[in-house]
Design an enzyme around this catalytic site. Structure first.
Site, PDB file in Angstrom:
ATOM      1  CB  CYS A  80      -0.733  -0.197   1.600  1.00 57.51           C
ATOM      2  SG  CYS A  80      -2.234   0.827   0.649  1.00 57.51           S
ATOM      3  CG  HIS A 183      -3.095  -3.288   3.797  1.00 55.81           C
ATOM      4  ND1 HIS A 183      -2.520  -2.428   4.582  1.00 55.81           N
ATOM      5  CD2 HIS A 183      -3.499  -2.619   3.599  1.00 55.81           C
ATOM      6  CE1 HIS A 183      -2.460  -0.826   4.062  1.00 55.81           C
ATOM      7  NE2 HIS A 183      -3.428  -0.963   3.525  1.00 55.81           N
ATOM      8  CD  GLU A 185       0.212  -5.370   5.762  1.00 51.59           C
ATOM      9  OE1 GLU A 185      -0.579  -4.365   5.711  1.00 51.59           O
ATOM     10  OE2 GLU A 185      -0.307  -6.166   4.591  1.00 51.59           O
TER      11      GLU A 185
END
Length: 203
Positions: A80, A183, A185
């Site tokens: 991002c 994302h 994560e």
């Protein structure tokens, strides 16, 4: 030997990336000072606010050392805002925002809209989901950029497959540098981090 991978720890999803890297079997360290940058085998630039991160790179005297290491071949992954910082050209950003010029791409900041227009979708990701029986990648987009143009040395790894942004490029790689608009994560799917770790191991 265990790889040491840094996470730029100035702002954004630092904790989430550190956790994903640790769960993937490498030694993660937060990077806030040039001395910490010197010891890493690769660097993750997390999601967050790209203009704030660019300013903080100067405040913490990390901008020039990071550019130097990237030019010397340090493997990097940006998610991002990290994609924005790694790009060579950024659309819809502040005039004083700096970038790292590590990927030959043009990105449009906040291309998918504001926070309330964040969305999730499934993607095919080259090198990850193209194995027989592999699950699609569930991608979370939060005020995300997209890639408007790629240079000749850039490999497109994923595009949006449905909706108003169909066909937009959201994951790329150029040599030792990887970037995603989304994302990984935050989803618990470690495959993008493992993909990057494999890049670091063979760099």
């Amino acid at each position: 030997m265990t790889l040491t991978i840094g996470v730029l720890a100035l702002q954004g999803d630092v904790r989430e990336h550190l956790g994903a890297l640790e769960s993937s079997g490498v030694q993660p360290i937060p990077v806030r000072r040039p001395a910490e940058l010197e010891v890493v085998d690769g660097i993750v630039i997390p999601g967050g606010e790209s203009t704030a991160m660019s300013r903080l790179l100067g405040v913490f005297d990390l901008y020039d050392p990071l550019v130097s290491r990237l030019r010397a071949g340090l493997p990097a992954y940006g998610s991002c805002a990290g994609m924005i910082l790694l790009a060579s050209k950024i659309l819809d950003t502040r005039a004083d925002a700096r970038h790292l010029d590590a990927l030959d791409i043009t990105v449009r900041r906040n291309a998918f809209g504001r926070q309330t227009e964040s969305f999730e979708t499934n993607l095919q990701f080259a090198g990850i989901t193209d194995d027989d029986g592999a699950e699609p990648m569930h991608a979370v987009f939060i005020r995300a950029p997209w890639v408007e143009e790629t240079g000749p040395g850039v490999e497109v790894l994923a595009t949006v497959e449905s909706g108003p942004a169909t066909g937009r490029v959201v994951a790329v790689r150029q040599e030792n540098v990887l970037a995603t608009s989304f994302h990984p994560e935050v989803t618990g799917d470690l495959r993008v981090h493992q993909f990057f770790i494999d890049m670091v191991a063979t760099a």
